[in-house]
Enzyme design. Structure first.
Site, short mmCIF file in Angstrom:
data_model
loop_
_atom_site.label_atom_id
_atom_site.label_comp_id
_atom_site.label_asym_id
_atom_site.label_seq_id
_atom_site.Cartn_x
_atom_site.Cartn_y
_atom_site.Cartn_z
N ARG A 108 -13.49 -32.46 -16.71
CA ARG A 108 -12.83 -31.30 -16.09
C ARG A 108 -13.25 -30.07 -16.86
O ARG A 108 -13.11 -30.02 -18.08
CB ARG A 108 -11.31 -31.41 -16.12
CG ARG A 108 -10.67 -30.03 -15.89
CD ARG A 108 -9.21 -30.01 -15.71
NE ARG A 108 -8.85 -30.61 -14.44
CZ ARG A 108 -7.70 -30.36 -13.82
NH1 ARG A 108 -6.83 -29.51 -14.36
NH2 ARG A 108 -7.40 -30.95 -12.69
N HIS A 135 -13.12 -29.98 -6.46
CA HIS A 135 -12.07 -30.84 -7.03
C HIS A 135 -11.96 -32.09 -6.14
O HIS A 135 -10.95 -32.29 -5.45
CB HIS A 135 -10.76 -30.07 -7.07
CG HIS A 135 -9.70 -30.70 -7.92
ND1 HIS A 135 -9.93 -31.78 -8.75
CD2 HIS A 135 -8.37 -30.40 -8.07
CE1 HIS A 135 -8.80 -32.11 -9.37
NE2 HIS A 135 -7.86 -31.30 -8.98
N GLN A 138 -8.95 -34.76 -5.96
CA GLN A 138 -7.73 -34.24 -5.35
C GLN A 138 -7.73 -34.45 -3.84
O GLN A 138 -6.69 -34.75 -3.23
CB GLN A 138 -7.59 -32.73 -5.67
CG GLN A 138 -6.37 -32.07 -5.06
CD GLN A 138 -5.06 -32.50 -5.68
OE1 GLN A 138 -4.93 -32.48 -6.90
NE2 GLN A 138 -4.09 -32.90 -4.88
N ASP A 231 -2.86 -23.29 -2.38
CA ASP A 231 -3.18 -23.50 -3.80
C ASP A 231 -2.83 -22.19 -4.51
O ASP A 231 -2.53 -21.18 -3.86
CB ASP A 231 -4.68 -23.84 -3.93
CG ASP A 231 -5.10 -24.16 -5.35
OD1 ASP A 231 -4.23 -24.40 -6.22
OD2 ASP A 231 -6.33 -24.17 -5.61
N CYS A 271 -1.89 -28.85 -4.21
CA CYS A 271 -2.42 -29.74 -5.26
C CYS A 271 -1.57 -29.69 -6.52
O CYS A 271 -1.59 -30.62 -7.32
CB CYS A 271 -3.86 -29.38 -5.56
SG CYS A 271 -4.12 -27.63 -5.92
N ARG A 316 -2.50 -39.19 -6.76
CA ARG A 316 -3.64 -38.96 -7.67
C ARG A 316 -3.96 -40.25 -8.44
O ARG A 316 -5.11 -40.55 -8.69
CB ARG A 316 -3.33 -37.83 -8.66
CG ARG A 316 -3.05 -36.45 -8.06
CD ARG A 316 -4.19 -35.90 -7.27
NE ARG A 316 -5.45 -35.89 -7.99
CZ ARG A 316 -5.78 -35.04 -8.98
NH1 ARG A 316 -4.95 -34.09 -9.34
NH2 ARG A 316 -6.97 -35.11 -9.58
N1 NVA Z 1 -7.65 -23.96 -7.84
C1 NVA Z 1 -6.87 -24.48 -8.93
C2 NVA Z 1 -6.64 -25.93 -8.76
C3 NVA Z 1 -5.75 -26.56 -9.81
C4 NVA Z 1 -5.55 -28.04 -9.60
C5 NVA Z 1 -7.55 -24.18 -10.25
O1 NVA Z 1 -8.76 -24.39 -10.34
O2 NVA Z 1 -6.88 -23.72 -11.18
N1 CP Z 2 -3.77 -30.96 -9.06
C1 CP Z 2 -4.28 -31.04 -10.31
O1 CP Z 2 -5.48 -31.24 -10.52
O2 CP Z 2 -3.36 -30.90 -11.27
P1 CP Z 2 -3.65 -30.78 -12.84
O3 CP Z 2 -4.33 -29.45 -13.05
O4 CP Z 2 -2.32 -30.87 -13.49
O5 CP Z 2 -4.57 -31.90 -13.24
#
Ligand code: NVA
Ligand code: CP
Length: 331
Positions: A108, A135, A138, A231, A271, A316
């Protein structure tokens, strides 16, 4: 065997056929049933799994850990500052080192190129747990949740409302086009997805009979839909953008007035994490500065009967488990 994806990376849904995505969803549902029945077949027994995190995470981290342990693997968390990745050692070298020690690697972080380089050089399956661009794990959880509540995915009318060019919008666009949904991105024009992405998913839509559209009109975009998804307005790594995004997106907040334009049994998905009240420090700061008591979704919608966000969060685990088992395990 068309669904043998053993040894493959999971970096973006672009790389998976509709049948392969459906197979991962079926495997997720099977693994969920087994977990509920207390059966742990140990399909990842003896495997070692590296979890590299440049950005914070609750769900993705915990889902990888729980899924790995459920199936008998050992997960090792490598957080920001724990390893040299890209700082004193190139991503390419780190990939080759970790690939000699681990059986699978989750990443990540920021640049999508980093996960691509890991995937190219590690020699073991690499899974994308979120980059600035995509992502994909997800999306499997989102689709499993919709399948559970609506019984099908094909022809589902799905509106993604908000920042139309972030990692979630990009990944949903690809998945929905591959699985034959009527998918709409509803966002201000400045936040429309890249044209090249919309063009590329049109090719998937032609095969699956999906409808893909992009609109700045909330009324047109959410009319009669089965699913409203949103989101955060500011993704990780863009924290200086709050003021601009609030101005661009406040008319796109998911609230009861918006839900009334959708189907009466519309599902609300997100998400997570979500800014739906003042119970976070960021939420408090935004309230003090801009007077908003919620951002992308109101408390009323988040806590309503339409909201399936915690089913989605639980899924998840089951979907990430399916990705690891399918690419690494003994099925
Ligand atoms: N678009 C958000 C998704 C978090 C799961 C981010 O990248 O922060
Ligand atoms: N939805 C998601 O990816 O959550 P986190 O950022 O907590 O992993």
């Amino acid at each position: 065997m068309p669904f043998n994806i053993k040894g493959r990376n999971f970096l973006t849904l672009h790389d998976f056929s509709p049948k392969e995505i459906e197979y991962l969803l079926e495997l997720s549902a099977d693994l969920k049933k087994l977990k509920y029945a207390g059966v742990k077949p140990g399909r990842l027994a003896g495997k070692n799994i590296a979890l590299i995190f440049e950005k914070p995470s609750t769900r993705t981290r915990c889902a990888f850990v729980v899924a790995a342990v459920d199936e008998g693997a050992h997960p090792e968390y490598l957080g920001k500052g724990d390893i040299q990745l890209g700082k004193k050692e190139s991503v390419k070298d780190t990939a080759r080192v970790l690939g000699r020690m681990f059986d699978g690697i989750q990443f990540r972080g920021f640049k999508h190129e980093t996960v691509e380089t890991l995937g190219q050089y590690a020699g073991v399956p690499v899974w994308n747990g979120l980059t600035d661009k995509y992502h994909p794990t997800q999306i499997l959880a989102d689709f499993l949740t919709i399948q559970e509540h609506k019984g099908h995915l094909k022809d589902i009318k799905f509106a993604y409302v908000g920042d139309g060019r972030n990692n979630m919008a990009n990944s949903l666009l690809i998945g929905a086009a591959k699985l034959g949904m009527d998918f709409r991105i509803v966002s201000p024009k400045e936040l429309f997805p890249e044209k090249s992405l919309v063009d590329s998913v049109q090719a998937y839509a032609d095969v699956s009979n999906a409808k893909v559209s992009v609109t700045d009109s909330v009324d047109a975009g959410v009319k009669g839909v089965d699913v409203i998804y949103t989101d955060v307005w500011v993704s990780m790594g863009e924290e200086e953008m709050f003021e601009q995004r609030i101005n661009q997106l406040k008319a796109y907040q998911v609230n009861m007035e918006m839900l009334k334009k959708a189907d009466k049994d519309v599902l609300f998905l997100h998400c997570l994490p979500a800014f739906h009240n003042l119970e976070t420090t960021v939420g408090e700061e935004v309230y003090a500065k801009y007077g908003l008591d919620a951002m992308e979704v109101t408390e009323e919608v988040f806590e309503s009967k339409h909201s399936v966000v915690f089913d989605e969060a639980e899924n998840r685990v089951h979907t990430i488990k399916a990705v690891m088992v399918a690419t690494l395990g003994d099925q």
